[in-house]
Design a protein around this motif. Structure first.
Motif, PDB file in Angstrom:
ATOM      1  N   HIS A  14      35.159  30.217  41.601  1.00  0.00           N
ATOM      2  CA  HIS A  14      34.351  31.014  42.532  1.00  0.00           C
ATOM      3  C   HIS A  14      35.154  31.429  43.757  1.00  0.00           C
ATOM      4  CE1 HIS A  14      30.166  31.142  41.057  1.00  0.00           C
ATOM      5  NE2 HIS A  14      30.450  30.009  40.444  1.00  0.00           N
ATOM      6  N   VAL A  15      36.088  30.585  44.180  1.00  0.00           N
ATOM      7  CA  VAL A  15      36.862  30.889  45.386  1.00  0.00           C
ATOM      8  C   VAL A  15      37.981  31.873  45.087  1.00  0.00           C
ATOM      9  CG1 VAL A  15      38.450  29.918  47.099  1.00  0.00           C
ATOM     10  CG2 VAL A  15      36.315  28.727  46.570  1.00  0.00           C
ATOM     11  N   TRP A  16      38.738  31.656  44.015  1.00  0.00           N
ATOM     12  CA  TRP A  16      39.985  32.398  43.811  1.00  0.00           C
ATOM     13  C   TRP A  16      39.940  33.517  42.773  1.00  0.00           C
ATOM     14  CZ3 TRP A  16      41.349  26.847  44.316  1.00  0.00           C
ATOM     15  CH2 TRP A  16      41.849  26.557  45.588  1.00  0.00           C
ATOM     16  N   LEU A  17      39.037  33.441  41.804  1.00  0.00           N
ATOM     17  CA  LEU A  17      39.078  34.459  40.747  1.00  0.00           C
ATOM     18  C   LEU A  17      38.508  35.810  41.165  1.00  0.00           C
ATOM     19  CD1 LEU A  17      38.360  32.701  37.325  1.00  0.00           C
ATOM     20  CD2 LEU A  17      40.521  33.481  38.286  1.00  0.00           C
ATOM     21  N   PHE A  62      46.284  33.447  25.120  1.00  0.00           N
ATOM     22  CA  PHE A  62      44.887  33.530  24.692  1.00  0.00           C
ATOM     23  C   PHE A  62      43.992  32.663  25.582  1.00  0.00           C
ATOM     24  CE2 PHE A  62      46.402  35.142  20.489  1.00  0.00           C
ATOM     25  CZ  PHE A  62      45.609  36.269  20.456  1.00  0.00           C
ATOM     26  N   ALA A  63      44.505  31.514  25.998  1.00  0.00           N
ATOM     27  CA  ALA A  63      43.725  30.665  26.900  1.00  0.00           C
ATOM     28  C   ALA A  63      43.472  31.374  28.226  1.00  0.00           C
ATOM     29  CB  ALA A  63      44.455  29.342  27.136  1.00  0.00           C
ATOM     30  N   SER A  64      44.473  32.123  28.703  1.00  0.00           N
ATOM     31  CA  SER A  64      44.304  32.854  29.963  1.00  0.00           C
ATOM     32  C   SER A  64      43.273  33.974  29.835  1.00  0.00           C
ATOM     33  CB  SER A  64      45.641  33.422  30.441  1.00  0.00           C
ATOM     34  OG  SER A  64      46.082  34.482  29.614  1.00  0.00           O
ATOM     35  N   ASN A  65      43.024  34.446  28.603  1.00  0.00           N
ATOM     36  CA  ASN A  65      41.977  35.452  28.404  1.00  0.00           C
ATOM     37  C   ASN A  65      40.608  34.907  28.798  1.00  0.00           C
ATOM     38  OD1 ASN A  65      43.730  37.401  27.471  1.00  0.00           O
ATOM     39  ND2 ASN A  65      43.391  36.941  25.315  1.00  0.00           N
ATOM     40  N   THR A 100      40.916  45.009  42.920  1.00  0.00           N
ATOM     41  CA  THR A 100      42.012  45.848  43.416  1.00  0.00           C
ATOM     42  C   THR A 100      43.385  45.226  43.172  1.00  0.00           C
ATOM     43  OG1 THR A 100      41.810  44.842  45.619  1.00  0.00           O
ATOM     44  CG2 THR A 100      40.559  46.875  45.203  1.00  0.00           C
ATOM     45  N   ARG A 101      43.421  43.977  42.722  1.00  0.00           N
ATOM     46  CA  ARG A 101      44.708  43.319  42.481  1.00  0.00           C
ATOM     47  C   ARG A 101      45.320  43.824  41.180  1.00  0.00           C
ATOM     48  NH1 ARG A 101      42.035  37.494  43.210  1.00  0.00           N
ATOM     49  NH2 ARG A 101      40.477  38.684  42.039  1.00  0.00           N
ATOM     50  N   SER A 102      46.624  43.802  41.100  1.00  0.00           N
ATOM     51  CA  SER A 102      47.320  44.361  39.942  1.00  0.00           C
ATOM     52  C   SER A 102      47.105  43.506  38.705  1.00  0.00           C
ATOM     53  CB  SER A 102      48.823  44.465  40.227  1.00  0.00           C
ATOM     54  OG  SER A 102      49.406  43.172  40.294  1.00  0.00           O
ATOM     55  N   PHE A 103      47.305  44.129  37.538  1.00  0.00           N
ATOM     56  CA  PHE A 103      47.173  43.419  36.268  1.00  0.00           C
ATOM     57  C   PHE A 103      48.152  42.260  36.204  1.00  0.00           C
ATOM     58  CE2 PHE A 103      48.925  42.748  32.022  1.00  0.00           C
ATOM     59  CZ  PHE A 103      47.781  42.397  31.310  1.00  0.00           C
ATOM     60  N   VAL A 104      49.387  42.479  36.680  1.00  0.00           N
ATOM     61  CA  VAL A 104      50.414  41.428  36.620  1.00  0.00           C
ATOM     62  C   VAL A 104      49.993  40.234  37.467  1.00  0.00           C
ATOM     63  CG1 VAL A 104      52.811  40.855  37.182  1.00  0.00           C
ATOM     64  CG2 VAL A 104      52.261  43.079  36.157  1.00  0.00           C
ATOM     65  N   TYR A 105      49.503  40.504  38.689  1.00  0.00           N
ATOM     66  CA  TYR A 105      49.056  39.411  39.561  1.00  0.00           C
ATOM     67  C   TYR A 105      47.932  38.615  38.899  1.00  0.00           C
ATOM     68  CZ  TYR A 105      46.856  37.010  43.499  1.00  0.00           C
ATOM     69  OH  TYR A 105      46.301  36.054  44.303  1.00  0.00           O
ATOM     70  N   ARG A 106      46.949  39.340  38.352  1.00  0.00           N
ATOM     71  CA  ARG A 106      45.800  38.660  37.748  1.00  0.00           C
ATOM     72  C   ARG A 106      46.218  37.818  36.556  1.00  0.00           C
ATOM     73  NH1 ARG A 106      43.623  43.886  37.965  1.00  0.00           N
ATOM     74  NH2 ARG A 106      43.336  43.904  35.696  1.00  0.00           N
ATOM     75  N   ARG A 107      47.118  38.340  35.733  1.00  0.00           N
ATOM     76  CA  ARG A 107      47.539  37.594  34.552  1.00  0.00           C
ATOM     77  C   ARG A 107      48.357  36.362  34.941  1.00  0.00           C
ATOM     78  NH1 ARG A 107      45.361  37.068  29.745  1.00  0.00           N
ATOM     79  NH2 ARG A 107      44.938  39.315  29.801  1.00  0.00           N
ATOM     80  N   ILE A 108      49.210  36.505  35.934  1.00  0.00           N
ATOM     81  CA  ILE A 108      49.979  35.339  36.402  1.00  0.00           C
ATOM     82  C   ILE A 108      49.036  34.283  36.972  1.00  0.00           C
ATOM     83  CG2 ILE A 108      51.631  34.554  38.146  1.00  0.00           C
ATOM     84  CD1 ILE A 108      53.136  37.169  37.757  1.00  0.00           C
ATOM     85  N   GLN A 109      48.034  34.734  37.722  1.00  0.00           N
ATOM     86  CA  GLN A 109      47.063  33.791  38.275  1.00  0.00           C
ATOM     87  C   GLN A 109      46.299  33.076  37.161  1.00  0.00           C
ATOM     88  OE1 GLN A 109      43.404  35.181  40.128  1.00  0.00           O
ATOM     89  NE2 GLN A 109      43.847  33.949  41.943  1.00  0.00           N
TER      90      GLN A 109
END
Length: 283
Positions: free
Chosen positions: A196-199, A103-106, A124-133
């Protein structure tokens, strides 16, 4: 005159895109998601800290989060947050704590969506990549808070040792409360740079995000001061919402901060678009 014209073009572009792209609605989404993510993050961070032996983490974490809020907003809920965080939990690797991390990652994902819209980029990044990030952001923030907590615990000892050997430092060390504010402000600045840089999708140079970060910091200070003054002199939240007043005040405050945050991204995008357009003009 040319600078004034450029400023008007940038502001018109930023505000126009903010309004066209439902920035008002995105700010509501970001504010509610941030509030929903805040408590799970603090629960996860406190549980991890307790697992690692930092039992006094809860109060420090609350200070780091709420010291940058106006006292009228933070005071009613900070003690309740401490009460929630000091409830004993059996184990780090429980479903509840893992769910709290999710929930915090949301909240991180809401920041990503807002910035993608502000910067006008397509994800364009995958859902898995974004959630892990996003989970990595939560974990890194937790470790950072833990390190700061330990630093503040040992700070009085470090100060005494420093003064014993270098008495001239006394005029510069200030109080622990002062340093807590400094550290909390530093955390906000570093957090803004990181998101701002990575998200958002794409790549941006540090110089490209500085205007939006400065705008966000100044806007946060001005907006929170005005809202705090309003609460002191004109507000009827307590009589209107009774026991829900604290939550409603927090939601409105987070909405104001969310508006400022999204506008910071819009400002960065508009400045970049202006200079790109200038570069295409011959001569």
């Amino acid at each position: 005159m040319r600078r004034i014209v450029a400023l008007k073009r940038v502001l018109y572009d930023a505000l126009g895109h903010f309004n066209y792209d439902d920035g008002w609605s995105m700010a509501s989404h970001l504010a509610i998601t941030a509030l929903m993510a805040l408590f799970p993050f603090l629960i996860f961070a406190t549980t991890l800290a307790s697992f690692l032996g930092a039992s006094a983490f809860a109060e420090t974490a609350v200070h780091l989060v709420f010291d940058t809020w106006p006292e009228q907003i933070a005071a009613p809920i900070s003690q309740e947050v401490i009460n929630v965080l000091t409830v004993q939990r059996s184990d780090l690797l429980t479903y509840g704590v893992l769910l709290a991390a999710f929930f915090a990652s949301n909240g991180i994902e809401a920041l990503r969506t807002s910035l993608n819209r502000a910067y006008r980029v397509v994800e364009t990044r995958s859902f898995v990549y974004r959630r892990i990030q996003s989970l990595a952001f939560v974990f890194i923030a937790t470790i950072g808070f833990l390190a700061i907590s330990l630093l503040l615990v040992f700070a009085p000892l470090i100060v005494r040792l420093a003064l014993a050997n270098f008495q001239w430092l006394e005029a510069y060390l200030g109080t622990i409360t002062l340093w807590r504010y400094v550290i909390a402000s530093t955390v906000i600045v570093l957090g803004l740079i990181a998101v701002h840089v990575w998200l958002p999708a794409g790549k941006r140079r540090f110089v490209d995000i500085v205007p939006g970060i400065i705008f966000t910091l100044v806007g946060w200070l001005v907006g929170s001061t005005i809202f705090a003054t309003y609460l002191d002199n004109f507000s009827s939240y307590v009589t209107t919402y009774a026991g829900l007043a604290s939550i409603m005040i927090a939601v409105v405050f987070l909405y104001i901060v969310s508006l400022i945050f999204i506008l910071g991204g819009e400002l960065n995008a508009s400045i970049s678009r202006y200079f790109e357009a200038r570069a295409r003009v011959p001569g």
